[in-house]
Design an enzyme around this catalytic site. Structure first.
Site, PDB file in Angstrom:
ATOM      1  N   GLY A  95      -6.604  -0.984   6.956  1.00  0.00           N
ATOM      2  CA  GLY A  95      -7.380   0.274   6.790  1.00  0.00           C
ATOM      3  C   GLY A  95      -8.971  -0.489   6.341  1.00  0.00           C
TER       4      GLY A  95
ATOM      5  N   HIS B  92     -12.117 -16.098  29.790  1.00  0.00           N
ATOM      6  CA  HIS B  92     -11.021 -15.073  30.207  1.00  0.00           C
ATOM      7  C   HIS B  92     -11.063 -14.928  31.595  1.00  0.00           C
ATOM      8  CE1 HIS B  92      -7.823 -12.291  28.966  1.00  0.00           C
ATOM      9  NE2 HIS B  92      -8.733 -11.360  29.825  1.00  0.00           N
ATOM     10  N   ASP B  93     -12.115 -14.369  31.965  1.00  0.00           N
ATOM     11  CA  ASP B  93     -12.285 -14.320  33.462  1.00  0.00           C
ATOM     12  C   ASP B  93     -12.000 -15.259  34.621  1.00  0.00           C
ATOM     13  OD1 ASP B  93     -12.858 -11.649  32.815  1.00  0.00           O
ATOM     14  OD2 ASP B  93     -15.167 -11.411  33.022  1.00  0.00           O
TER      15      ASP B  93
ATOM     16  N   GLN C 132       6.834   5.137  10.863  1.00  0.00           N
ATOM     17  CA  GLN C 132       7.264   4.662  11.917  1.00  0.00           C
ATOM     18  C   GLN C 132       6.120   3.772  12.840  1.00  0.00           C
ATOM     19  OE1 GLN C 132       9.157   7.639  14.196  1.00  0.00           O
ATOM     20  NE2 GLN C 132      10.970   7.518  13.094  1.00  0.00           N
TER      21      GLN C 132
ATOM     22  N   GLU D 207     -13.321 -23.350  26.430  1.00  0.00           N
ATOM     23  CA  GLU D 207     -12.076 -24.060  27.204  1.00  0.00           C
ATOM     24  C   GLU D 207     -11.644 -23.042  28.258  1.00  0.00           C
ATOM     25  OE1 GLU D 207     -11.081 -26.785  26.417  1.00  0.00           O
ATOM     26  OE2 GLU D 207     -11.821 -27.277  24.441  1.00  0.00           O
ATOM     27  N   GLY D 208     -12.625 -22.563  28.859  1.00  0.00           N
ATOM     28  CA  GLY D 208     -12.512 -21.600  30.142  1.00  0.00           C
ATOM     29  C   GLY D 208     -12.482 -20.365  29.531  1.00  0.00           C
TER      30      GLY D 208
ATOM     31  N   ARG E 135       0.861  -1.504  -0.128  1.00  0.00           N
ATOM     32  CA  ARG E 135       0.030  -0.078   0.102  1.00  0.00           C
ATOM     33  C   ARG E 135       0.814   1.451  -0.097  1.00  0.00           C
ATOM     34  NH1 ARG E 135      -4.409   2.584  -1.419  1.00  0.00           N
ATOM     35  NH2 ARG E 135      -5.404   3.836   0.210  1.00  0.00           N
TER      36      ARG E 135
HETATM   37  C1  LIG Z   1     -17.776 -21.356  20.102  1.00  0.00           C
HETATM   38  C2  LIG Z   1     -17.866 -22.049  21.333  1.00  0.00           C
HETATM   39  C3  LIG Z   1     -17.736 -23.573  21.458  1.00  0.00           C
HETATM   40  C4  LIG Z   1     -18.120 -24.088  22.542  1.00  0.00           C
HETATM   41  N1  LIG Z   1     -17.601 -25.366  22.581  1.00  0.00           N
HETATM   42  C5  LIG Z   1     -17.981 -26.110  23.757  1.00  0.00           C
HETATM   43  C6  LIG Z   1     -17.564 -27.765  23.739  1.00  0.00           C
HETATM   44  O1  LIG Z   1     -17.016 -28.364  22.932  1.00  0.00           O
HETATM   45  N2  LIG Z   1     -17.963 -28.289  24.820  1.00  0.00           N
HETATM   46  C7  LIG Z   1     -18.549 -27.614  26.036  1.00  0.00           C
HETATM   47  O2  LIG Z   1     -18.579 -28.268  27.069  1.00  0.00           O
HETATM   48  N3  LIG Z   1     -18.832 -26.435  26.015  1.00  0.00           N
HETATM   49  C8  LIG Z   1     -18.472 -25.490  24.993  1.00  0.00           C
HETATM   50  N4  LIG Z   1     -18.743 -24.239  24.838  1.00  0.00           N
HETATM   51  C9  LIG Z   1     -19.385 -23.710  25.905  1.00  0.00           C
HETATM   52  C10 LIG Z   1     -18.236 -22.729  26.927  1.00  0.00           C
HETATM   53  O3  LIG Z   1     -17.446 -23.721  27.652  1.00  0.00           O
HETATM   54  C11 LIG Z   1     -19.091 -21.779  27.627  1.00  0.00           C
HETATM   55  O4  LIG Z   1     -19.846 -20.860  26.840  1.00  0.00           O
HETATM   56  C12 LIG Z   1     -18.207 -21.193  28.601  1.00  0.00           C
HETATM   57  O5  LIG Z   1     -17.595 -22.220  29.653  1.00  0.00           O
HETATM   58  C13 LIG Z   1     -19.018 -19.937  29.538  1.00  0.00           C
HETATM   59  O6  LIG Z   1     -20.039 -20.665  30.081  1.00  0.00           O
HETATM   60  P1  LIG Z   1     -21.507 -19.835  29.862  1.00  0.00           P
HETATM   61  O7  LIG Z   1     -21.724 -19.629  28.337  1.00  0.00           O
HETATM   62  O8  LIG Z   1     -22.643 -20.676  30.503  1.00  0.00           O
HETATM   63  O9  LIG Z   1     -21.254 -18.579  30.397  1.00  0.00           O
HETATM   64  P2  LIG Z   1     -21.786 -17.938  31.988  1.00  0.00           P
HETATM   65  O10 LIG Z   1     -21.535 -19.031  32.960  1.00  0.00           O
HETATM   66  O11 LIG Z   1     -23.321 -17.523  31.738  1.00  0.00           O
HETATM   67  O12 LIG Z   1     -20.745 -16.822  32.091  1.00  0.00           O
HETATM   68  C14 LIG Z   1     -20.921 -15.304  31.566  1.00  0.00           C
HETATM   69  C15 LIG Z   1     -19.895 -14.608  31.860  1.00  0.00           C
HETATM   70  O13 LIG Z   1     -19.771 -14.419  33.440  1.00  0.00           O
HETATM   71  C16 LIG Z   1     -18.659 -15.092  33.841  1.00  0.00           C
HETATM   72  N5  LIG Z   1     -18.750 -15.626  34.810  1.00  0.00           N
HETATM   73  C17 LIG Z   1     -19.535 -16.973  35.378  1.00  0.00           C
HETATM   74  N6  LIG Z   1     -19.267 -17.315  36.603  1.00  0.00           N
HETATM   75  C18 LIG Z   1     -18.615 -16.353  36.984  1.00  0.00           C
HETATM   76  C19 LIG Z   1     -17.961 -16.497  38.430  1.00  0.00           C
HETATM   77  N7  LIG Z   1     -18.322 -17.317  39.333  1.00  0.00           N
HETATM   78  N8  LIG Z   1     -17.311 -15.393  38.803  1.00  0.00           N
HETATM   79  C20 LIG Z   1     -16.967 -14.452  37.778  1.00  0.00           C
HETATM   80  N9  LIG Z   1     -17.364 -14.491  36.623  1.00  0.00           N
HETATM   81  C21 LIG Z   1     -18.335 -15.249  36.281  1.00  0.00           C
HETATM   82  C22 LIG Z   1     -17.838 -15.783  32.702  1.00  0.00           C
HETATM   83  O14 LIG Z   1     -16.566 -15.645  32.802  1.00  0.00           O
HETATM   84  C23 LIG Z   1     -18.604 -14.959  31.350  1.00  0.00           C
HETATM   85  O15 LIG Z   1     -17.579 -14.064  31.052  1.00  0.00           O
HETATM   86  C24 LIG Z   1     -18.496 -23.341  23.832  1.00  0.00           C
HETATM   87  C25 LIG Z   1     -18.765 -22.055  23.469  1.00  0.00           C
HETATM   88  C26 LIG Z   1     -18.510 -21.512  22.634  1.00  0.00           C
HETATM   89  C27 LIG Z   1     -18.607 -19.853  22.644  1.00  0.00           C
END
Ligand SMILES: Cc1cc2nc3c(=O)[nH]c(=O)nc-3n(C[C@H](O)[C@H](O)[C@H](O)COP(=O)(O)OP(=O)(O)OC[C@H]3O[C@@H](n4cnc5c(N)ncnc54)[C@H](O)[C@@H]3O)c2cc1C
Length: 127
Positions: free
Chosen positions: A82, A109-110, A22, A106-107, A11
């Protein structure tokens, strides 16, 4: 060559490739630094795992850090492209959206942060 690097070389603005400015080089330099740090974290975890010494808290730390790093870099990379960054011609938006799901599955961020906090303090903040 990655999309932001390729674009920064192709570009032309103000008579030269934007990669010669920079700010573009700062972004690319910080990206490669953060990716290298994340790779080292993963490498160290792999060594510990091979020795059967990796803890769940260490795995949490690595997953949380590296997905966060990848999302931030994907966002920066999109900006470097851009207007092209939101077009289907480049894959960066699709990559960003994939990472938005990885930061939740897989867990979340929080929760990984709370696992690290528990590991440090021995005090459980998630229930
Ligand atoms: C694309 C995708 C693929 C997935 N694949 C799989 C799979 O193959 N197998 C499977 O089993 N699951 C799967 N999941 C599910 C995923 O593991 C859950 O969505 C995730 O663990 C969060 O659970 P939840 O959606 O019930 O969120 P919630 O429990 O409703 O949580 C919402 C928010 O609150 C926060 N929160 C919840 N509890 C607390 C606490 N005690 N303290 C502080 N913060 C909290 C969470 O960090 C999150 O930010 C998938 C999800 C996605 C988006």
């Amino acid at each position: 060559m990655t999309p932001p690097l390729r674009y920064s070389k192709e570009r032309i603005q103000f008579g030269k490739p934007i990669g010669q400015f920079q700010l573009q080089q700062k972004k690319l330099s910080e990206m490669i630094t953060e990716i290298t740090k994340a790779q080292l974290l993963t490498w160290r975890l792999g060594v510990l795992r091979n020795e059967d010494r990796a803890t769940t808290a260490q795995i949490s730390m690595a997953k949380r850090n590296n997905v966060d790093m990848a999302i931030k870099i994907a966002r920066e990379a999109r900006q470097m492209l851009g207007g092209m960054g939101i077009s289907g011609e480049y894959s960066i938006m699709r990559h960003s959206m994939n990472l938005e799901s990885v930061i939740t599955y897989e867990g979340t961020h929080d929760i990984h942060l709370l696992i690290t906090g528990f590991d440090i303090t021995g005090l459980n903040a998630f229930k």
